[in-house]
Design a protein around this motif. Structure first.
Motif, PDB file in Angstrom:
ATOM      1  N   TYR A 269     -32.522  13.881  18.968  1.00 34.19           N
ATOM      2  CA  TYR A 269     -31.974  15.228  19.017  1.00 34.19           C
ATOM      3  C   TYR A 269     -31.014  15.252  20.439  1.00 34.19           C
ATOM      4  O   TYR A 269     -30.465  16.294  20.758  1.00 34.19           O
ATOM      5  N   LYS A 270     -30.936  14.195  21.066  1.00 37.22           N
ATOM      6  CA  LYS A 270     -30.159  14.051  22.271  1.00 37.22           C
ATOM      7  C   LYS A 270     -28.725  13.630  21.615  1.00 37.22           C
ATOM      8  O   LYS A 270     -27.785  13.512  22.676  1.00 37.22           O
ATOM      9  N   ALA A 271     -28.617  13.261  20.536  1.00 37.99           N
ATOM     10  CA  ALA A 271     -27.253  12.656  20.132  1.00 37.99           C
ATOM     11  C   ALA A 271     -26.169  13.513  20.068  1.00 37.99           C
ATOM     12  O   ALA A 271     -26.353  15.014  20.041  1.00 37.99           O
ATOM     13  N   ALA A 272     -25.020  13.078  20.466  1.00 37.96           N
ATOM     14  CA  ALA A 272     -23.717  14.060  20.644  1.00 37.96           C
ATOM     15  C   ALA A 272     -23.079  13.857  19.377  1.00 37.96           C
ATOM     16  O   ALA A 272     -22.252  14.832  19.085  1.00 37.96           O
ATOM     17  N   THR A 273     -23.248  12.961  18.547  1.00 35.64           N
ATOM     18  CA  THR A 273     -22.343  12.911  17.196  1.00 35.64           C
ATOM     19  C   THR A 273     -23.721  12.349  16.111  1.00 35.64           C
ATOM     20  O   THR A 273     -24.604  11.921  16.301  1.00 35.64           O
ATOM     21  N   SER A 274     -22.966  12.700  14.934  1.00 35.96           N
ATOM     22  CA  SER A 274     -24.267  12.472  13.739  1.00 35.96           C
ATOM     23  C   SER A 274     -24.226  10.844  13.583  1.00 35.96           C
ATOM     24  O   SER A 274     -25.314  10.389  13.250  1.00 35.96           O
ATOM     25  N   LYS A 275     -23.123  10.116  13.944  1.00 33.74           N
ATOM     26  CA  LYS A 275     -23.086   8.696  13.889  1.00 33.74           C
ATOM     27  C   LYS A 275     -24.252   8.314  15.036  1.00 33.74           C
ATOM     28  O   LYS A 275     -24.939   7.440  14.717  1.00 33.74           O
TER      29      LYS A 275
END
Length: 508
Positions: A269-275
């Motif tokens: 949930y720290k991701a900035a993109t779905s990739k």
């Protein structure tokens, strides 16, 4: 007998650890492996004897196929095809046959009734593990293991039921290393910390949130807009805490035995993109699909359009892997489209970390993005889209999913939120409830439940922004204060086991 059960914590695990280290200390390594294999098979047996028969049959067939390759090397390609077909057929029969027949009947306009087939727990995990083995064996990437080594790898109980999907080499190489069999206090304490963290995630947070989530998704057609938002957030936190909690417990148990399982979550949930999210979420499933589906399909080597198609195929299969239903297919397709959107390169992220970028050219259709947005904003948008996609994942069927979206987009407030929050009648909020009741405070018990719901969401959200379990156990030194903190979490979790529930991913 899940990891979050009294039998496992009080009986199975202590007996396993004591006998395991005694046998290895006496240098009875083969006997120790037989014991660990037997305990793993017994662990699976506790879920049903028929499940154990299916597991053993699958193991025997796959190992026999590998022996054919050993005796007749030129048969590799044929055996690979037979092995993949066998494993996928096993998975199809138990997991997808009913879904397939129901859809065929619907298209044909008949009233065909498909008898419900009881699906063995964890079949998706141990089947994928064996597919990886038989493919690698045929491609010359796997050694000639003994039957004991292979059955221990496949049936190794920490990863058997719910993953992570460990490849044969990374586990069997560890099983062969006699130095790892020695008791190591530092490694053992790290394993214990990981187990306690996972138990806390599951018993204290995930199981509590599940009460409101189950009620909300059961009563979809009565929800109001605010309740939908609360329930969607609660499920987003629950599924992460539940699944990552299991992986923390599995990794902890394995580490106590001396072996490391591959990391399955890295603060998704720290991701900035779905990739990037899919480089952090269920990482062992992602690498399986990349190695055995995406790359054989051509990966990104056959043009932009073909790359996009390959990505979508992988994500639709990922959706189907999670469950036989159109909701799972829609969830997978939505995630695939979001990853394709990232690859289009229309929107870029400022100050994005290098470690999450692909080694391949980042943008398929553009060398540079049209616009750049702050990482914090991109992170919020990525999280929001994942929350929305999970409506498909959790809903009973497409009608319920569409009903949830309808109630989220058309503003209503009939006051159903307090009914959902009232499901959180737990021992931890007893004092708060009494304060509101006896003090005649506004809202009474309903206000106490609402505060409990909000606090749970805030605490869960806060945890997502902190270090993950792998980072914690690497940097934490066991002091008296630390030990006391973990003891409190363990006791609290242990008491909460009276409301024990199965893990979400047991059904996959």
């Amino acid at each position: 007998m899940g990891f979050n059960s009294f039998n496992f914590i009080l009986l199975f695990l202590p007996i396993l650890l004591i006998v395991w280290f005694l046998l290895n200390r006496s240098k009875k390594y083969v006997l120790a492996d037989i014991f660990l294999t037997g305990m793993s098979l017994y662990y699976y047996y506790t879920f049903g004897v028929s499940f154990l028969v299916i597991l053993l049959g699958s193991i025997i067939v796959n190992y026999a196929l590998s022996m054919v390759i050993e005796k007749i090397p030129q048969s590799g390609k044929l055996v690979k095809v037979i092995g993949v077909i066998f494993n996928l057929s096993l998975l199809f029969y138990f997991k997808y046959l009913g879904f397939f027949m129901d859809n065929v009947s619907a298209i044909a306009g008949t009233d065909h009734f498909t008898k419900e087939i009881l699906m063995p727990i964890g079949i998706s995990f141990f089947t994928f593990g064996q597919i990886s083995f038989i493919v690698d064996r045929a491609n010359g990437e796997a050694g000639n293991y003994t039957f004991l080594e292979y059955i221990l790898y496949t049936a190794y109980f920490p990863k058997l039921i719910q993953g992570p999907i460990a490849f044969h080499k990374e586990m069997i190489d560890q099983f062969k290393d006699k130095e790892l069999r020695r008791f190591d206090s530092d490694r053992f304490s790290k394993g214990l910390m990981s187990f306690i963290i996972g138990l806390g995630k599951k018993a204290i947070l995930a199981d509590t949130l599940s009460k409101a989530v189950n009620y909300g998704f059961t009563n979809t057609y009565f929800l109001d807009t605010i309740t939908v938002i609360f329930v969607m957030l609660a499920y987003t936190f629950q599924i992460y805490l539940d699944f990552s909690g299991y992986c923390d417990m599995a990794g902890g148990v394995s580490l106590m035995l001396g072996y490391e399982l591959p990391v399955n979550f890295n603060s998704p949930y720290k991701a900035a993109t779905s990739k990037e999210l899919w480089q952090r979420w269920h990482m062992t499933l992602s690498r399986f699909f990349i190695k055995y589906v995406y790359i054989p399909l051509g990966g990104s080597r056959k043009g932009k359009v073909r790359t996009i198609i390959n990505v979508l195929i992988v994500f639709v299969l990922s959706g189907l892997w999670h469950g036989a239903g159109w909701t799972y297919i829609c969830w997978g397709l939505m995630q695939g489209l979001l990853v394709v959107w990232d690859d289009l390169g229309i929107v870029g992220v400022k100050n994005n970390s290098e470690d999450v970028r692909s080694k391949k050219p980042r943008y398929l259709l553009r060398k540079e993005p049209l616009i750049m947005i702050p990482r914090a904003l991109s992170n919020a948008l990525t999280f929001m889209m994942f929350v929305i996609s999970l409506v498909f994942f959790r809903s009973q069927d497409m009608a319920y999913a569409l009903g949830m979206f309808k109630r989220a987009t058309y503003w209503t407030y009939p006051g159903f939120l307090h009914r959902t929050a009232s499901q959180l009648e737990i021992g931890e909020n007893y004092v708060l409830r009494q304060i509101f009741l006896r003090g005649n405070l506004p809202g009474g018990e309903n206000a106490a439940y609402m505060i409990t719901f909000i606090v749970l969401l805030l605490v869960s959200g806060f945890i997502m922004t902190r270090k993950n379990t792998s980072e914690i156990i690497k940097t934490t030194k066991m002091t008296t204060r630390t030990a006391l903190g973990y003891a409190i979490i363990f006791i609290w979790s242990f008491i909460s086991l009276s409301n024990v529930s199965t893990f979400i991913y047991f059904q996959y």
